[in-house]
Design an enzyme around this catalytic site. Structure first.
Site, PDB file in Angstrom:
ATOM      1  N   TYR A   1      -2.304  -0.922  10.280  1.00 55.94           N
ATOM      2  CA  TYR A   1      -2.416  -1.242   8.844  1.00 55.94           C
ATOM      3  C   TYR A   1      -1.148  -0.800   8.129  1.00 55.94           C
ATOM      4  CZ  TYR A   1      -4.122  -1.191   3.997  1.00 55.94           C
ATOM      5  OH  TYR A   1      -4.264  -1.398   2.647  1.00 55.94           O
TER       6      TYR A   1
ATOM      7  N   SER B   1       0.868  -1.181   0.000  1.00 60.24           N
ATOM      8  CA  SER B   1       0.000   0.000   0.000  1.00 60.24           C
ATOM      9  C   SER B   1       0.903   1.228   0.000  1.00 60.24           C
ATOM     10  CB  SER B   1      -0.861  -0.019   1.264  1.00 60.24           C
ATOM     11  OG  SER B   1      -1.442   1.243   1.486  1.00 60.24           O
TER      12      SER B   1
HETATM   13  N1  LIG Z   1      -8.654  -0.560  -2.233  1.00 61.90           N
HETATM   14  C1  LIG Z   1      -7.605   0.214  -2.140  1.00 61.90           C
HETATM   15  O1  LIG Z   1      -7.692   1.434  -2.398  1.00 61.90           O
HETATM   16  C2  LIG Z   1      -6.272  -0.355  -1.738  1.00 61.90           C
HETATM   17  C3  LIG Z   1      -5.151   0.484  -1.763  1.00 61.90           C
HETATM   18  C4  LIG Z   1      -3.897  -0.039  -1.406  1.00 61.90           C
HETATM   19  C5  LIG Z   1      -3.800  -1.358  -1.014  1.00 61.90           C
HETATM   20  N2  LIG Z   1      -4.914  -2.157  -0.989  1.00 61.90           N
HETATM   21  C6  LIG Z   1      -4.729  -3.559  -0.618  1.00 61.90           C
HETATM   22  O2  LIG Z   1      -5.330  -4.384  -1.614  1.00 61.90           O
HETATM   23  C7  LIG Z   1      -5.799  -5.605  -1.038  1.00 61.90           C
HETATM   24  C8  LIG Z   1      -7.260  -5.814  -1.373  1.00 61.90           C
HETATM   25  O3  LIG Z   1      -7.990  -4.750  -0.798  1.00 61.90           O
HETATM   26  P1  LIG Z   1      -9.522  -4.423  -1.160  1.00 61.90           P
HETATM   27  O4  LIG Z   1      -9.598  -2.967  -1.306  1.00 61.90           O
HETATM   28  O5  LIG Z   1     -10.016  -5.326  -2.221  1.00 61.90           O
HETATM   29  O6  LIG Z   1     -10.202  -4.800   0.252  1.00 61.90           O
HETATM   30  P2  LIG Z   1     -11.649  -5.349   0.601  1.00 61.90           P
HETATM   31  O7  LIG Z   1     -12.625  -4.913  -0.424  1.00 61.90           O
HETATM   32  O8  LIG Z   1     -11.885  -4.967   2.017  1.00 61.90           O
HETATM   33  O9  LIG Z   1     -11.445  -6.924   0.483  1.00 61.90           O
HETATM   34  C9  LIG Z   1     -10.611  -7.573   1.420  1.00 61.90           C
HETATM   35  C10 LIG Z   1     -10.674  -9.055   1.196  1.00 61.90           C
HETATM   36  O10 LIG Z   1      -9.917  -9.677   2.255  1.00 61.90           O
HETATM   37  C11 LIG Z   1     -10.690 -10.713   2.822  1.00 61.90           C
HETATM   38  N3  LIG Z   1     -10.419 -10.878   4.247  1.00 61.90           N
HETATM   39  C12 LIG Z   1     -10.456  -9.942   5.210  1.00 61.90           C
HETATM   40  N4  LIG Z   1     -10.243 -10.500   6.421  1.00 61.90           N
HETATM   41  C13 LIG Z   1     -10.048 -11.828   6.193  1.00 61.90           C
HETATM   42  C14 LIG Z   1      -9.805 -12.947   7.035  1.00 61.90           C
HETATM   43  N5  LIG Z   1      -9.735 -12.827   8.377  1.00 61.90           N
HETATM   44  N6  LIG Z   1      -9.654 -14.155   6.470  1.00 61.90           N
HETATM   45  C15 LIG Z   1      -9.743 -14.310   5.127  1.00 61.90           C
HETATM   46  N7  LIG Z   1      -9.997 -13.298   4.273  1.00 61.90           N
HETATM   47  C16 LIG Z   1     -10.159 -12.072   4.812  1.00 61.90           C
HETATM   48  C17 LIG Z   1     -12.136 -10.284   2.636  1.00 61.90           C
HETATM   49  O11 LIG Z   1     -12.987 -11.408   2.704  1.00 61.90           O
HETATM   50  P3  LIG Z   1     -14.488 -11.279   3.232  1.00 61.90           P
HETATM   51  O12 LIG Z   1     -15.151 -10.364   2.233  1.00 61.90           O
HETATM   52  O13 LIG Z   1     -14.997 -12.665   3.223  1.00 61.90           O
HETATM   53  O14 LIG Z   1     -14.407 -10.671   4.601  1.00 61.90           O
HETATM   54  C18 LIG Z   1     -12.091  -9.609   1.270  1.00 61.90           C
HETATM   55  O15 LIG Z   1     -12.296 -10.558   0.251  1.00 61.90           O
HETATM   56  C19 LIG Z   1      -5.508  -5.472   0.458  1.00 61.90           C
HETATM   57  O16 LIG Z   1      -4.281  -6.103   0.746  1.00 61.90           O
HETATM   58  C20 LIG Z   1      -5.391  -3.979   0.681  1.00 61.90           C
HETATM   59  O17 LIG Z   1      -4.599  -3.691   1.800  1.00 61.90           O
HETATM   60  C21 LIG Z   1      -6.129  -1.682  -1.349  1.00 61.90           C
END
Ligand SMILES: NC(=O)c1ccc[n+]([C@@H]2O[C@H](COP(=O)([O-])OP(=O)(O)OC[C@H]3O[C@@H](n4cnc5c(N)ncnc54)[C@H](OP(=O)(O)O)[C@@H]3O)[C@@H](O)[C@H]2O)c1
Length: 253
Positions: A170, A157
């Site tokens: 985080y 990130s």
């Molecule tokens: N979106 C952004 O702007 C952004 C920016 C920089 C980095 N990132 C990184 O990109 C990645 C994906 O993020 P996202 O935005 O797609 O997040 P998100 O929409 O919140 O999705 C997170 C995913 O992680 C799973 N998860 C969370 N807790 C878990 C657990 N205890 N066991 C198993 N699975 C779990 C969730 O499953 P459930 O739905 O079943 O809970 C969901 O599928 C992350 O590593 C995040 O830090 C995102």
């Protein structure tokens, strides 16, 4: 080697017969990536917390006629090391190898000043975002080593590369992911063909982003689907030789 999307590999199915595990595959970026990899011929192992979400992605892959996926419901906060080892054993028995591992699942936790951060939030965020990545990678190493040229991607990130106020555990977990990536990359440099990199997706329209920035206009953000080419690149032969690097998805799409 500098990352580059220019390559002689123009196959429409560059991931054909590759077995790739995506964590957090039930929603957000992980879901889009799982579907995008399957479309390019990969057999995708869908790991996530909520079975219903994984089933929905499985069904979408099946309906589209892509290679049949596998489902792995696992709570990365609660899973014990024996459970990771059992899961890795099932993967090994079923596929005999793992060509790609995308650590994507994460938990945002509470955004607050460090002096107000609670230990429960701290432990939960580090367990899901960091320790699970270590345990899963460790357990899957025999399967990764058995693939001809495996690729591991850790999700970083912007706040894992430059500290930012109130992002608490985080941000710390994402800095640590960079350390895990670099350490592992250095270890695997010799005697293996496994490449390891970190990838910062950048601001993307997902539930996590909406939670962190509730006032943001959705139309100003890229969708998860727009990031998929970066992940296809990192899982395909195109990225051979890209190793130990902290990458940005924006540079790869
Ligand atoms: N979106 C952004 O702007 C952004 C920016 C920089 C980095 N990132 C990184 O990109 C990645 C994906 O993020 P996202 O935005 O797609 O997040 P998100 O929409 O919140 O999705 C997170 C995913 O992680 C799973 N998860 C969370 N807790 C878990 C657990 N205890 N066991 C198993 N699975 C779990 C969730 O499953 P459930 O739905 O079943 O809970 C969901 O599928 C992350 O590593 C995040 O830090 C995102």
């Amino acid at each position: 080697m500098e990352p580059s999307l220019q390559s002689s590999n123009t196959s429409s199915l560059p991931l054909e017969s590759k077995v790739i595990l995506v964590t957090g595959a039930g929603s957000g970026i992980g879901k889009a990536v799982a579907l995008g990899l399957a479309k390019k011929g990969a057999t995708v192992v869908l790991l996530g917390k909520t079975l219903e979400k994984l089933n929905a992605v499985y069904d979408e892959i099946e309906t589209a006629g892509y290679p049949q996926a596998a489902i792995a419901p696992l709570d990365l906060e609660k899973a014990t090391e024996p459970e990771y080892l059992h899961f890795a054993d099932v993967i090994y028995q079923e596929f005999g190898r793992l060509d790609g591992l995308i650590h994507n699942a994460a938990w945002l936790g509470e955004l607050a000043p460090m002096e107000l951060q609670g230990i429960e939030n701290w432990n939960k965020v580090l367990q899901i975002n960091l320790t699970s990545n270590f345990l899963l990678t460790k357990a899957l190493m025999p399967a990764l080593k058995n693939a001809p040229k495996a690729s591991i991607v850790f999700t970083s990130s912007g706040v894992g590369r430059k500290g930012k106020a109130y992002w608490g555990p985080y941000a710390v977990s994402k800095f640590a992911i960079e350390g895990l990536m670099q350490t592992l990359a250095d270890e695997l440099e010799t005697n293996t063909k496994i490449r390891v990199n970190s990838l910062n997706p950048g601001a993307t329209l997902t539930k996590m982003r909406r939670t962190a920035f509730p006032g943001e206009k959705p139309e100003t953000l890229p969708t998860p689907e727009q990031l998929v080419p970066a992940y296809i690149y990192l899982m395909s032969e195109q990225s051979q030789g890209v190793h130990g690097q902290a990458l940005n998805a924006r540079d790869l799409i």
